[in-house]
Motif scaffolding. Structure first.
Motif, short mmCIF file in Angstrom:
data_model
loop_
_atom_site.label_atom_id
_atom_site.label_comp_id
_atom_site.label_asym_id
_atom_site.label_seq_id
_atom_site.Cartn_x
_atom_site.Cartn_y
_atom_site.Cartn_z
N LEU A 41 0.88 -1.23 0.01
CA LEU A 41 -0.27 0.04 -0.03
C LEU A 41 0.88 1.32 0.17
O LEU A 41 1.84 1.43 0.72
N PRO A 42 0.29 2.27 -0.83
CA PRO A 42 1.35 3.57 -0.70
C PRO A 42 1.49 4.11 0.75
O PRO A 42 2.56 4.63 0.95
N GLN A 43 0.45 3.71 1.36
CA GLN A 43 0.53 4.45 2.85
C GLN A 43 1.66 3.51 3.80
O GLN A 43 1.95 4.27 4.68
N LEU A 44 1.82 2.40 3.54
CA LEU A 44 3.01 1.60 4.03
C LEU A 44 4.35 1.93 3.54
O LEU A 44 5.42 1.21 4.08
N ASP A 45 4.53 2.76 2.71
CA ASP A 45 5.85 2.83 2.07
C ASP A 45 6.68 3.96 2.93
O ASP A 45 6.31 5.23 2.83
N PRO A 46 7.83 3.46 3.65
CA PRO A 46 8.31 4.42 4.72
C PRO A 46 9.09 5.59 3.95
O PRO A 46 9.58 6.65 4.54
N ALA A 47 9.61 5.40 2.57
CA ALA A 47 10.09 6.46 2.02
C ALA A 47 9.57 7.81 1.83
O ALA A 47 10.23 8.82 2.15
N TRP A 48 8.19 7.87 2.01
CA TRP A 48 7.78 8.90 2.00
C TRP A 48 7.10 9.63 3.09
O TRP A 48 6.36 10.63 3.18
N TRP A 49 7.43 9.03 4.32
CA TRP A 49 7.06 9.56 5.89
C TRP A 49 7.58 10.61 6.01
O TRP A 49 7.04 11.84 6.56
N PRO A 50 9.31 10.86 5.96
CA PRO A 50 9.71 12.11 6.35
C PRO A 50 8.92 13.24 5.69
O PRO A 50 8.78 14.37 6.47
N SER A 51 8.99 13.07 4.29
CA SER A 51 8.23 14.46 3.60
C SER A 51 6.91 14.60 4.20
O SER A 51 6.50 15.98 4.36
N GLN A 52 5.89 13.65 4.47
CA GLN A 52 4.79 13.94 4.74
C GLN A 52 4.67 14.63 6.39
O GLN A 52 4.06 15.65 6.42
N LEU A 53 5.54 14.15 6.83
CA LEU A 53 5.78 14.87 8.34
C LEU A 53 6.27 16.09 8.22
O LEU A 53 5.55 17.01 9.13
N PHE A 54 7.00 16.35 7.48
CA PHE A 54 7.68 17.85 7.48
C PHE A 54 6.62 18.61 7.07
O PHE A 54 6.38 19.69 7.78
N TRP A 55 5.97 18.38 5.95
CA TRP A 55 4.86 19.36 5.54
C TRP A 55 3.91 19.34 6.23
O TRP A 55 3.09 20.43 6.34
N LEU A 56 3.59 18.36 6.94
CA LEU A 56 2.56 18.41 8.13
C LEU A 56 2.89 19.32 9.17
O LEU A 56 1.90 20.18 9.56
N VAL A 57 4.03 19.14 9.70
CA VAL A 57 4.43 20.16 10.67
C VAL A 57 4.41 21.53 10.11
O VAL A 57 3.85 22.51 10.90
N ILE A 58 4.92 21.73 8.92
CA ILE A 58 4.93 23.18 8.41
C ILE A 58 3.57 23.86 8.32
O ILE A 58 3.37 24.87 8.87
#
Lengths: 263, 71, 193
Positions: free
Chosen positions: C30-47
């Motif tokens: 699942l795209p949701q379970l691909d850790p490669a994109w987690w940092p980017s999502q967290l980064f933009w969430l925080v921003i």
């Protein structure tokens, strides 16, 4: 075989980079997810900027909507946490608005023909995002809980009126229960958004397939079409409801931090 | 409807879906947190897989606890 | 039949396609379970979340709260003012009622006085009239008495005269006036008795 193909139900969740960005070794690329976070947040900011530009005694339409949202969340916080909840109000309000807009924007159909990376996207359909929001809440609860109650915060984990020998086991269970509540919240928000979008996509794909078959068969596309419309309407409801549920449970959770020692 | 906190869900099947969603998320979260704690302790103490097993059991109990609290 | 066949085949094809995609997705994870994109999502969430929180807490929410507060104050003020007006109106009404009651009482007093005065006057007049009438009655009664007495005397005289004439006719001898009148008186007394 078909005139036009519907995208698969999982494709809509794919993260696609738009601008590659790196912070050291960390990949912080601007992706479609980030784009829709920015669009959603931007829309909220534009809306509230317009609504509060001229704070009028007799509110205009935008100001009325903003005030209704304000009172709605303020009542929720007041009813759940009490007067002490005032300091958490901006957090709960931001959380509610952010999740609401994220949930809603992803439901709009994309313009046909634009690149996949620009299709509408629901950031809250990714577990990592909802989990991060839940973790943020849990951190606030723990930090504020200890700041406010000191060691009295531990009373939260000690059920009263039980035999002493059961205590260690129950305290362990209570701690896990305490930690797993926001996680459950995150899973629920994510699962609702995820399942809703999958169902929508399946319906839409079915409609497209039937229409693509051409001729009299196209008539049979009408039933799933209305199905898709009904599901879309339902999804809008669910999107708003889940934002509300997240806000409610966050308040209940924050209430534990404020009133831990009273247990 | 999958909004589990909605008092007037239009269809009973929707309410059932909401309850199922709620129950599964509570149990899943409990087991997840429990096993994560167990795994962490195992790593720390080199006692695989005992804390993990205990964590799963306690996590399940915690999930049930949350479920009973919410229903 | 053919239409039905086409529909079922189309439905089957759509389902197949969905399954194929699902399989594809699950094979790729699942795209949701691909850790490669987690940092980017967290980064933009925080921003985005952080920026939104900052704007909300420092600007938008105070502005909305201010507007609501101001309106509440204003409404409270207006209510106070309305209360003042109401109180003033009530005072005026009380004063008016008081004045009305006073005037009524005064009018009643005057009416009572007048009535008493008139009663007195009427009583006096009545008394005067009564006295006058009584005097007149007495006078009239006296006159009637006199007239009665005179009439009685005249009747006696006439009877005596008549008796004398009758006797003279019967016996050709006229009794004295004295005897005649005594006889009449005796006769009258006997008749009455």
């Amino acid at each position: 075989m078909y005139g036009f193909r519907a995208a698969g139900p999982m494709e809509q969740f794919e993260i696609l980079p738009i601008v590659d960005l790196h912070l050291g070794s960390i990949n912080i690329s601007l992706t479609n997810s980030a784009l829709w976070m920015l669009i959603g947040t931007g829309a909220i900011i534009v809306f509230f900027f317009a609504a509060t530009r001229r704070a009028a005694l007799i509110p205009g339409r935008l100001q009325s909507v903003a005030e209704v949202l304000y009172e709605f969340v303020a009542d929720l916080v007041r009813d759940t946490i009490g007067p002490e909840g005032r300091k958490f109000f901006p957090y709960v309000f931001t959380l509610f608005m952010w999740i609401l807009v994220s949930n809603l924007f992803g439901l709009f159909p994309s313009f046909p023909g634009i690149p996949h990376a620009l299709h509408t996207f629901t950031p809250t359909s990714h577990l990592i995002v909802t989990l991060a929001l839940a973790m943020l809440t849990i951190s606030i609860v723990i930090v504020y809980g200890f700041y406010k109650n000191g060691l009295g915060f531990f009373k939260l984990f000690a059920p009263s009126g039980l035999p002493l020998w059961l205590m260690p086991l129950l305290v362990l269970i209570e701690v896990i229960s305490f930690l797993s509540r926001p996680l459950s919240l995150a899973i629920r928000l994510f699962a609702n958004m995820f399942a809703g979008h999958v169902i929508l996509k399946l319906f839409a794909g079915f409609v497209v397939s039937l229409l693509g078959a051409g001729g009299a068969v196209m008539l049979f596309g009408i039933a799933p079409f209305f199905g898709a419309v009904a599901v879309t309407a339902l999804e809008f409801l669910v999107a708003a409801l889940q934002a509300y549920v997240f806000a409610v449970l966050t308040c209940i959770y924050l209430n534990d931090a404020v009133h831990a020692a009273d247990h | 409807m999958r909004g589990e906190d909605d008092p007037e869900a239009p269809k009973p099947s929707g309410a059932a879906w909401g309850k199922a969603m709620r129950a599964s998320s509570e149990l899943l979260a409990g087991i997840f947190v429990g096993s994560l704690l167990g795994l962490g302790l195992d790593r720390l103490l080199g006692s695989e897989p005992w804390f993990l097993l205990a964590g799963i059991g306690l996590g399940f109990a915690a999930g049930l606890r949350n479920l009973s609290r919410s229903l | 039949m053919s239409v039905f066949a086409i529909v079922t085949s189309a439905a089957a094809a759509a389902a197949e396609e969905a399954q194929a995609h699902a399989a594809e997705a699950s094979s790729a994870g699942l795209p949701q379970l691909d850790p490669a994109w987690w940092p980017s999502q967290l980064f933009w969430l925080v921003i985005t979340f952080g920026f939104l929180y900052w704007l909300m807490s420092s600007r938008f929410l105070p502005a909305i709260a201010g507007a609501i507060e101001e309106r509440r104050d204003r409404i409270a003020d207006d209510l106070d003012q309305a209360g003042d007006f109401k109180r003033q109106a009530e005072d005026a009404e009380t004063a008016y009622n008081q004045a009305l009651a006073d005037a009524k009482a005064k009018a009643q007093g005057i009416a009572a006085d007048t009535r008493a005065e008139m009663d007195d006057e009427i009583a006096t007049l009545q008394a005067e009239t009564d006295a006058q009438l009584a005097k007149q009655v007495t006078t009239a009664e006296a006159r009637i008495g006199e007239m009665k007495a005179a009439a009685a005397t005249k009747v006696g005289e006439a009877a005596a005269e008549t008796a004398r004439a009758v006797v003279e006719t019967l016996i050709d001898e006229a009794p004295t006036e004295e005897a005649a009148s005594r006889a009449v008186t005796d006769a009258a007394t006997r008749l009455r008795g």
